[in-house]
Design a protein around this motif. Structure first.
Motif, PDB file in Angstrom:
ATOM      1  N   PRO B 179      14.003  11.417   7.123  1.00 18.62           N
ATOM      2  CA  PRO B 179      12.487  12.105   6.399  1.00 18.62           C
ATOM      3  C   PRO B 179      12.399  11.393   5.159  1.00 18.62           C
ATOM      4  O   PRO B 179      11.441  11.414   4.732  1.00 18.62           O
ATOM      5  CB  PRO B 179      12.627  13.391   5.805  1.00 18.62           C
ATOM      6  CG  PRO B 179      13.293  14.062   7.458  1.00 18.62           C
ATOM      7  CD  PRO B 179      14.097  13.200   7.479  1.00 18.62           C
ATOM      8  N   ASP B 180      13.852  11.222   4.443  1.00 18.15           N
ATOM      9  CA  ASP B 180      13.516  10.740   2.949  1.00 18.15           C
ATOM     10  C   ASP B 180      13.751   8.711   3.651  1.00 18.15           C
ATOM     11  O   ASP B 180      12.444   8.265   2.855  1.00 18.15           O
ATOM     12  CB  ASP B 180      15.223  10.849   2.836  1.00 18.15           C
ATOM     13  CG  ASP B 180      15.227  10.214   1.715  1.00 18.15           C
ATOM     14  OD1 ASP B 180      14.876  10.915   0.471  1.00 18.15           O
ATOM     15  OD2 ASP B 180      16.710   9.182   1.266  1.00 18.15           O
ATOM     16  N   ARG B 182      11.894   7.677   5.510  1.00 23.17           N
ATOM     17  CA  ARG B 182       9.981   7.893   6.059  1.00 23.17           C
ATOM     18  C   ARG B 182       9.620   7.020   4.761  1.00 23.17           C
ATOM     19  O   ARG B 182       8.602   6.718   4.650  1.00 23.17           O
ATOM     20  CB  ARG B 182       9.786   9.112   6.697  1.00 23.17           C
ATOM     21  CG  ARG B 182      10.435   8.640   8.050  1.00 23.17           C
ATOM     22  CD  ARG B 182       9.832   9.827   8.959  1.00 23.17           C
ATOM     23  NE  ARG B 182      10.666   9.904  10.233  1.00 23.17           N
ATOM     24  CZ  ARG B 182       9.377   9.483  11.854  1.00 23.17           C
ATOM     25  NH1 ARG B 182       8.288   9.111  11.033  1.00 23.17           N
ATOM     26  NH2 ARG B 182      10.163   9.648  12.928  1.00 23.17           N
ATOM     27  N   LEU B 183       9.833   8.123   3.487  1.00 24.99           N
ATOM     28  CA  LEU B 183       9.004   8.227   2.235  1.00 24.99           C
ATOM     29  C   LEU B 183       9.695   7.057   2.109  1.00 24.99           C
ATOM     30  O   LEU B 183       8.781   6.374   1.075  1.00 24.99           O
ATOM     31  CB  LEU B 183      10.239   9.487   2.005  1.00 24.99           C
ATOM     32  CG  LEU B 183       9.056  10.663   1.963  1.00 24.99           C
ATOM     33  CD1 LEU B 183       9.757  11.800   1.156  1.00 24.99           C
ATOM     34  CD2 LEU B 183       7.510  10.208   1.614  1.00 24.99           C
ATOM     35  N   ARG B 184      11.229   6.278   2.220  1.00 24.89           N
ATOM     36  CA  ARG B 184      11.155   5.544   1.592  1.00 24.89           C
ATOM     37  C   ARG B 184      10.527   4.040   1.777  1.00 24.89           C
ATOM     38  O   ARG B 184       9.419   3.162   1.731  1.00 24.89           O
ATOM     39  CB  ARG B 184      12.495   4.903   1.271  1.00 24.89           C
ATOM     40  CG  ARG B 184      13.318   5.464   0.647  1.00 24.89           C
ATOM     41  CD  ARG B 184      14.580   4.638   0.852  1.00 24.89           C
ATOM     42  NE  ARG B 184      16.557   6.031   0.473  1.00 24.89           N
ATOM     43  CZ  ARG B 184      17.318   5.308  -0.439  1.00 24.89           C
ATOM     44  NH1 ARG B 184      17.838   4.373   0.735  1.00 24.89           N
ATOM     45  NH2 ARG B 184      17.746   6.341  -0.902  1.00 24.89           N
ATOM     46  N   ARG B 186       7.434   4.408   2.994  1.00 20.99           N
ATOM     47  CA  ARG B 186       6.230   4.202   2.736  1.00 20.99           C
ATOM     48  C   ARG B 186       5.726   3.350   1.535  1.00 20.99           C
ATOM     49  O   ARG B 186       4.545   2.513   1.173  1.00 20.99           O
ATOM     50  CB  ARG B 186       5.953   5.572   1.895  1.00 20.99           C
ATOM     51  CG  ARG B 186       5.885   6.785   3.909  1.00 20.99           C
ATOM     52  CD  ARG B 186       4.703   7.851   3.371  1.00 20.99           C
ATOM     53  NE  ARG B 186       4.985   8.179   4.906  1.00 20.99           N
ATOM     54  CZ  ARG B 186       4.265   9.890   4.965  1.00 20.99           C
ATOM     55  NH1 ARG B 186       3.911   9.928   3.555  1.00 20.99           N
ATOM     56  NH2 ARG B 186       4.625  10.408   6.270  1.00 20.99           N
ATOM     57  N   SER B 187       7.163   3.634   0.633  1.00 22.37           N
ATOM     58  CA  SER B 187       7.080   2.872  -0.897  1.00 22.37           C
ATOM     59  C   SER B 187       7.256   0.897  -0.457  1.00 22.37           C
ATOM     60  O   SER B 187       7.622   0.774  -1.572  1.00 22.37           O
ATOM     61  CB  SER B 187       7.717   3.407  -1.621  1.00 22.37           C
ATOM     62  OG  SER B 187       9.381   3.569  -1.068  1.00 22.37           O
ATOM     63  N   GLU B 204       2.038   9.145   9.065  1.00 25.03           N
ATOM     64  CA  GLU B 204       2.240   7.525   8.605  1.00 25.03           C
ATOM     65  C   GLU B 204       0.866   6.545   8.273  1.00 25.03           C
ATOM     66  O   GLU B 204       0.974   6.142   7.060  1.00 25.03           O
ATOM     67  CB  GLU B 204       3.003   6.537   9.270  1.00 25.03           C
ATOM     68  CG  GLU B 204       4.464   7.435   8.574  1.00 25.03           C
ATOM     69  CD  GLU B 204       5.830   6.643   9.570  1.00 25.03           C
ATOM     70  OE1 GLU B 204       6.940   7.070   9.658  1.00 25.03           O
ATOM     71  OE2 GLU B 204       5.065   6.251  10.961  1.00 25.03           O
ATOM     72  N   ALA B 207      -0.829   7.423   4.880  1.00 26.00           N
ATOM     73  CA  ALA B 207      -0.394   6.907   4.394  1.00 26.00           C
ATOM     74  C   ALA B 207       0.134   5.878   3.204  1.00 26.00           C
ATOM     75  O   ALA B 207       0.209   5.541   2.600  1.00 26.00           O
ATOM     76  CB  ALA B 207       1.176   8.337   4.098  1.00 26.00           C
TER      77      ALA B 207
END
Lengths: 188, 288
Positions: B179-180, B182-184, B186-187, B204, B207
């Motif tokens: 999850p971490d 995946r968040l990265r 996104r950015s 995703e 986002a």
């Protein structure tokens, strides 16, 4: 050849799986040592050794990152050609070293370079014409299979013997035909 | 994932018209027509919908059996133009495969060599840049065989981003990421003007993507914005304490309430639809 030629040599050499060639080298060394201990050269072993060396050269075409590199401007055919530019001299060097050692044990061995080269070319040509997902496997099987068929069937059927033994009797013709097939297969 | 959109272009980056690809007699992609311009484009669909086959054709790896395809204004059927496309293309396949004995830096540098970048200093600088952008600065000189699955996936992503390609084709880029990570993702900042990515993760798409295509059975069944996809289920989602047999689809949410899709009964507590609702409604229609 692109202007990046010097840059591709080191990473390509590192990407090539050298283990099959190293394994065959160990086996050939074992044959030479055993022959030296016994003081005579075993019959028919040259044929098997040539096919094994050829199969090991073709096995070096296996590329675990082929998917990742599939959309590169440097095509798969060019990448394979670069691998062969490294593998063929290495395989040839191994074969010549083996023949040199064999001639030290028995002068009758001679320098049969052609059959090994013909089997390498055949393996590469088969790999080039086989669907990508099992191209290397088919290429590796080709020299071993041809050698096995030649040993099992030549002499039994007159009609097929010239074909089965062509890599021994006309190795440079086989090499030329297989090389042409390789080039055509890769440019499809 | 954000894209740099500082340059302008007049033609669509990807133009497909009646694209067909068959495996034997089974059509994997069956008459796909799409026109994609700048931005991040999501490709959704169940397993076997034809997403990977479509991406492989866009990545010039697979030739279509029929139809017309152009990328960056070039025709991939022509070998010279195909090479030109590949110079401006980054591709992350579903199962990339790496060299275990290489370090991430070595691999990305090798990819740069294969992308015909001759300047060694530039290559090294670029390799560092893309590896830093995917969060691998600390492990760029560690052997790939010693990296986790998520790190390997990011190595492959970095390799696809070398040279800031105009078109980035990503097949399940979040595969194997926690999850971490995946968040990265996104950015992640990319210089590519067009990113086409397939994913199973609907959130995703919400986002990351400016537009979304949904595929079923080799065909595009929806094309629009994520908001438009969610809007398909407007007025057709309601929540209740118990399961409603009239719903065409129901599932229990984290709050313990049941979420229903379909024609809501009178007095039902209709809620705002999400992207998942829109996708599930579309999938249900396809199944029926």
């Amino acid at each position: 050849m692109s202007t990046t030629a010097p840059a591709w040599v080191a990473p390509t050499a590192r990407a090539v799986p050298w283990q099959p060639l190293a394994g065959v080298a160990v086996c050939l060394l074992g044959v030479v040592v055993l022959a030296a201990v016994r003081g005579r050269w075993p019959v028919g072993v040259l044929d098997v050794a040539a096919a094994g060396t050829a199969a090991a050269v073709v096995a070096g075409l296996r590329d675990p990152a082929a998917n990742l590199l599939s959309a590169m401007p440097t095509s798969a055919a060019r990448r394979q050609a670069r691998r062969l530019m490294l593998l063929v001299p290495a395989g040839l060097g191994l074969w010549l070293a083996y023949l040199a050692a064999a001639n030290l044990v028995s002068r009758g061995v001679g320098w049969p370079l052609g059959p090994a080269v013909a089997l390498v070319a055949t393996g590469c040509a088969v790999a080039a014409w086989t669907p990508e997902r099992f191209a290397v496997e088919a290429g590796v099987a080709a020299p071993l299979g041809w050698m096995a068929l030649a040993r099992a069937w030549s002499g039994l059927h007159d009609s097929v013997t010239p074909v089965l033994t062509a890599y021994q009797s006309h190795p440079w013709v086989v090499t030329a035909v297989a090389s042409a097939a390789l080039l055509m297969g890769r440019s499809r | 994932m954000t894209t740099n959109t500082s340059t302008t272009t007049t033609t669509a980056t990807i133009e497909a018209d009646g694209l067909v690809k068959r495996y034997g007699s089974t059509p994997a992609v069956d008459g796909v027509t799409l026109s994609a311009g700048r931005g991040i484009i999501g490709l959704l669909g169940p397993n076997g919908a034809g997403k990977t086959t479509l991406l492989r054709m866009v990545a010039t790896v697979l030739a279509p059996d029929a139809g017309r395809l152009r990328m960056l204004g070039l025709d991939p059927a022509d070998p010279a133009q195909r090479t030109d496309i590949r110079r401006q293309l980054g591709y992350l396949p579903q199962s990339p495969g790496l060299y275990p004995g290489f370090t991430p830096f070595d691999l990305v540098d090798y990819v740069a060599v294969l992308k015909e970048h001759t300047d060694r200093d530039w290559r090294h600088e670029e390799s560092r840049r893309v590896l830093e952008s995917v969060g691998l600065a600390d492990v760029m000189h560690r052997k790939i065989r010693k990296l986790s699955g998520g790190m390997k996936q990011r190595v492959a992503l970095a390799a696809a981003m070398v040279g800031s390609p105009q078109l980035l084709v990503l097949d399940e880029p979040a595969n194997g990421l926690d999850p971490d990570q995946r968040l990265r993702l996104r950015s992640l900042k990319t210089e590519s003007s067009t990113v086409l990515m397939s994913t199973h993760n609907i959130s995703e798409v919400g986002a990351l993507c400016q537009s979304v295509y949904v595929m079923f059975d080799g065909r595009i069944r929806f094309a629009g914005t994520p908001a438009e996809l969610a809007g398909l289920a407007a007025g057709q989602v309601w929540e209740d304490a118990s399961q409603d047999p009239r719903a065409i689809r129901s599932w229990i949410t984290a709050t313990g309430a049941y979420r229903h899709l379909g024609e809501p009964p009178s007095g039902a507590q209709v809620v705002d639809p999400t992207l998942d609702d829109g996708y599930l409604l579309l999938a249900r229609r396809e199944q029926s």
